[in-house]
Design a protein around this motif. Structure first.
Motif, short mmCIF file in Angstrom:
data_model
loop_
_atom_site.label_atom_id
_atom_site.label_comp_id
_atom_site.label_asym_id
_atom_site.label_seq_id
_atom_site.Cartn_x
_atom_site.Cartn_y
_atom_site.Cartn_z
N ASP A 160 82.41 52.53 -66.48
CA ASP A 160 83.54 51.59 -66.44
C ASP A 160 83.59 50.78 -65.15
N ASN A 161 83.40 51.43 -64.02
CA ASN A 161 83.61 50.75 -62.73
C ASN A 161 82.36 50.70 -61.85
N TYR A 163 79.03 49.56 -59.96
CA TYR A 163 78.57 48.26 -59.48
C TYR A 163 77.44 47.71 -60.34
N ASN A 165 76.77 48.17 -63.58
CA ASN A 165 77.24 47.62 -64.84
C ASN A 165 78.01 46.31 -64.64
N LYS A 166 78.74 46.21 -63.56
CA LYS A 166 79.44 44.95 -63.27
C LYS A 166 78.44 43.83 -63.00
N GLY A 169 77.04 42.74 -66.21
CA GLY A 169 78.00 41.93 -66.95
C GLY A 169 78.03 40.49 -66.48
N TYR A 170 77.80 40.27 -65.18
CA TYR A 170 77.79 38.90 -64.66
C TYR A 170 76.65 38.07 -65.23
N PRO A 175 76.93 46.64 -70.66
CA PRO A 175 76.85 47.79 -69.76
C PRO A 175 76.15 48.98 -70.40
#
Length: 328
Positions: A160-161, A163, A165-166, A169-170, A175
């Motif tokens: 969920d949080n 780095y 996976n974020k 996502g960009y 993810p």
């Protein structure tokens, strides 16, 4: 004189001749101890520490050959021979955990050696002020515990949080639940091991480079050699003995995995066991669930024996190729 009497006379003569030599050797050793008594007194705490921590506990190796019972004690428990060693080889996942242990450790040794040599060569090209900064930056991860490294890894790999996976996502990539996948850990674990341990190995090789006489480089400069040529023709050949020694010592742990790395970084998640499980984590789970300390001791003893055989074999091969670079 009869032949047996002659033999006895010759043997007596050899013994009489050897006695003064033995007495002379004893006197030399006594003089050596007296001459270096201050140094021996200084070394005594370290010797006692090593004796108590490393050698006295070796009595516990007898557990590997016994069916230990607390009421009967270490020496009173029944002797079962090699039965405890069957635990590892008769396990359902024996091939998998042995394969993973050997392949991961060999990967760590090779990648760690290559990366440390490369970084040490690059450090040698920097100025003094920059070297201090890079040495400190690279060496810091070595002091972090694997528990803390596991939390750092979770900060990157959390579904969920995290780095990572974020970041994915960009760029429009969905993810991943990294802890429930098998394949990514083949790359994640070597990267973490490299990040954590390469700083220490780099400093060892860099210390070896600083010990090389500057005369070699000055002569090469006068002959018009480039920096790359000096690396290949001077630095690496003179570092070869150190590389071989560290490589042989690394092979001594090839059958003993890094428990902290393989337990805390993958978060002990069952779905990734096929690519993260090694002998040490498997034995730990078996020990905590079954309480079988006999089998755990047998596996630890086997790992030590295999490590010893590996070191001796590797050293024998090196000694046959280049005797001067052998460890012993």
């Amino acid at each position: 004189m009869p032949e047996p009497a002659k033999r006895r006379t010759r043997s007596r003569g050899k013994a009489d001749a050897a006695r003064p030599a033995a007495q002379s050797r004893i006197r030399r050793e006594i003089r050596m101890f007296r001459k270096n008594r201050e140094l021996l007194v200084l070394a005594l705490p370290g010797i006692l520490f090593k004796l108590v921590i490393a050698y006295v506990p070796m009595v516990g190796l007898i557990l590997a050959f016994k069916n230990f019972r607390y009421d009967q004690g270490l020496f009173g428990s029944k002797w079962v021979g090699l039965d405890n060693f069957e635990f590892l080889f008769k396990a359902q996942d024996a091939f998998r955990i042995i394969r993973n242990t050997l392949l991961y450790n060999f990967t760590y040794i090779v990648t760690g050696t290559v990366a440390a040599l490369l970084f040490a060569l690059l450090l040698n090209e920097l100025s003094g002020r920059m070297i201090k900064m890079y040495q400190t930056t690279m060496f810091l991860p070595f002091f972090l515990s694997m528990v803390l490294v596991g939390y750092i890894g979770n900060a990157f790999l959390d579904f969920d949080n995290g780095y990572l996976n974020k970041l994915l996502g960009y760029v429009g990539i969905s993810p991943h639940n990294w802890y429930l996948e098998k394949t990514p850990w083949i790359f994640i674990l070597p990267l973490v091991a490299l990040w954590k341990g390469v700083g220490f190995s780099t400093l060892v090789y860099y210390a070896g480079i600083t010990g090389i006489s500057p005369d070699y480089y000055e002569a090469a400069t006068l002959d018009g050699a480039t920096r790359v040529q000096m690396m290949l023709r001077i630095t690496l050949p003179l570092l070869k003995p150190l590389v071989i020694i560290l490589f042989i010592l690394g092979l001594g742990n090839i059958f003993r995995g890094d428990f902290g790395l393989h337990y805390f970084i993958p978060n002990n998640a069952g779905p990734n066991f096929p690519t993260t499980d090694i002998i040490d984590t498997y034995v730990y789970r078996a020990l905590t669930k079954l309480g079988d300390i006999n089998s755990a001791a047998a596996v630890g003893f086997l790992q030590s024996v295999v490590g010893l055989v590996t070191v001796v074999s590797a050293n024998s091969i090196v000694r046959r190729i280049d005797r001067d670079n052998a460890l012993f």
